[in-house]
Design a protein around this motif. Sequence first.
Motif, short mmCIF file in Angstrom:
data_model
loop_
_atom_site.label_atom_id
_atom_site.label_comp_id
_atom_site.label_asym_id
_atom_site.label_seq_id
_atom_site.Cartn_x
_atom_site.Cartn_y
_atom_site.Cartn_z
N GLY A 14 0.82 -1.21 0.00
CA GLY A 14 0.00 0.00 0.00
C GLY A 14 0.86 1.26 0.00
O GLY A 14 0.53 2.25 -0.65
N ASP A 84 -3.08 -4.20 -5.99
CA ASP A 84 -2.47 -4.26 -4.65
C ASP A 84 -3.30 -5.25 -3.82
O ASP A 84 -4.43 -4.96 -3.45
CB ASP A 84 -2.50 -2.85 -4.05
CG ASP A 84 -2.23 -2.83 -2.54
OD1 ASP A 84 -1.92 -3.88 -1.96
OD2 ASP A 84 -2.37 -1.74 -1.95
N ARG A 156 -5.72 -0.56 12.13
CA ARG A 156 -6.53 -1.57 11.45
C ARG A 156 -6.87 -2.71 12.41
O ARG A 156 -6.00 -3.19 13.12
CB ARG A 156 -5.79 -2.11 10.23
CG ARG A 156 -6.33 -1.52 8.94
CD ARG A 156 -5.53 -1.90 7.75
NE ARG A 156 -5.43 -3.34 7.52
CZ ARG A 156 -4.84 -3.87 6.45
NH1 ARG A 156 -4.33 -3.07 5.53
NH2 ARG A 156 -4.76 -5.16 6.30
ZN ZN Z 1 -2.18 -2.75 2.05
#
Ligand code: ZN
Length: 214
Positions: A14, A84, A156
């Motif tokens: 990312g 991705d 996350r």
């Molecule tokens: Zn990622």
Amino acid sequence: MRIMLLGAPGAGKGTQAQFIMEKYGIPQISTGDMLRAAVKAGTPLGLEAKQVMDAGQLVSDELIIGLVKERVAQDDCAKGFLLDGFPRTIPQADAMATSGINIDHVVEIDVPDEDIVKRMAGRRVHPGSGRVYHIVFNQPKVEGKDDVTGEDLAIRPDDEESTVRKRLEIYHEQTKPLVEYYGKVAASGQATYNKFDGTQAVAAVSKEIVAALG
Ligand code: ZN
Ligand code: AP5
């Protein structure tokens, strides 16, 4: 230009995607970001995906393949795109090939598992855009805030250590075979394959990618 990023969770896909999409003017297609957006929106897809993602498992091939096919058919992908987090299983790679969606460049980012476990504890993300930061290695301009919007950064849910270890295990089982798969694609002259040392600083990895892709 069609580029695919391959690497373990936390390898920096990312992070390099942010750079590559600006450099080459192609959209990023992050299946992880698409799923997180669906979770946030509470769509049926999101409800189905949430438990699987939180457990560090992979969402079904069928679901993901449908999502990506729909996305690459959109106008902004005509000039190319950056994948991705997809394909990450052999069936996903086969589905791309049989749909005639070929990749020009495979970019593998290699980081040892133990470095990844340490790295993930410091990751912060901007939920709205998917922009990625690190509290030590890739700091936002203002602590805890996204550089572009100024909005709050978040952790996350799947970055808890035990979930990271589960994701790494699944990476080795299900995604790592793609190294050999795309190695063969490259050997037949259909794509380039380049592997980068992802333990270097973010800018050093970016520099090497540009040197390889031109
Ligand atoms: Zn990622
Ligand atoms: P996804 O969002 O794709 O997660 P992932 O592949 O596990 O990868 P990450 O996003 O965790 O890591 P990254 O490589 O992008 O690293 P980053 O740049 O953020 O998928 C999430 C879930 O969705 C999956 O587990 C699965 O359930 C589901 N899913 C998604 N796609 C799927 C598919 N195709 N099929 C089935 N299920 C799917 O960097 C990590 C941290 O390190 C950041 O803090 C960053 O700032 C820092 N960092 C980056 N580069 C460096 C560097 N060079 N030096 C030091 N720190 C660095």
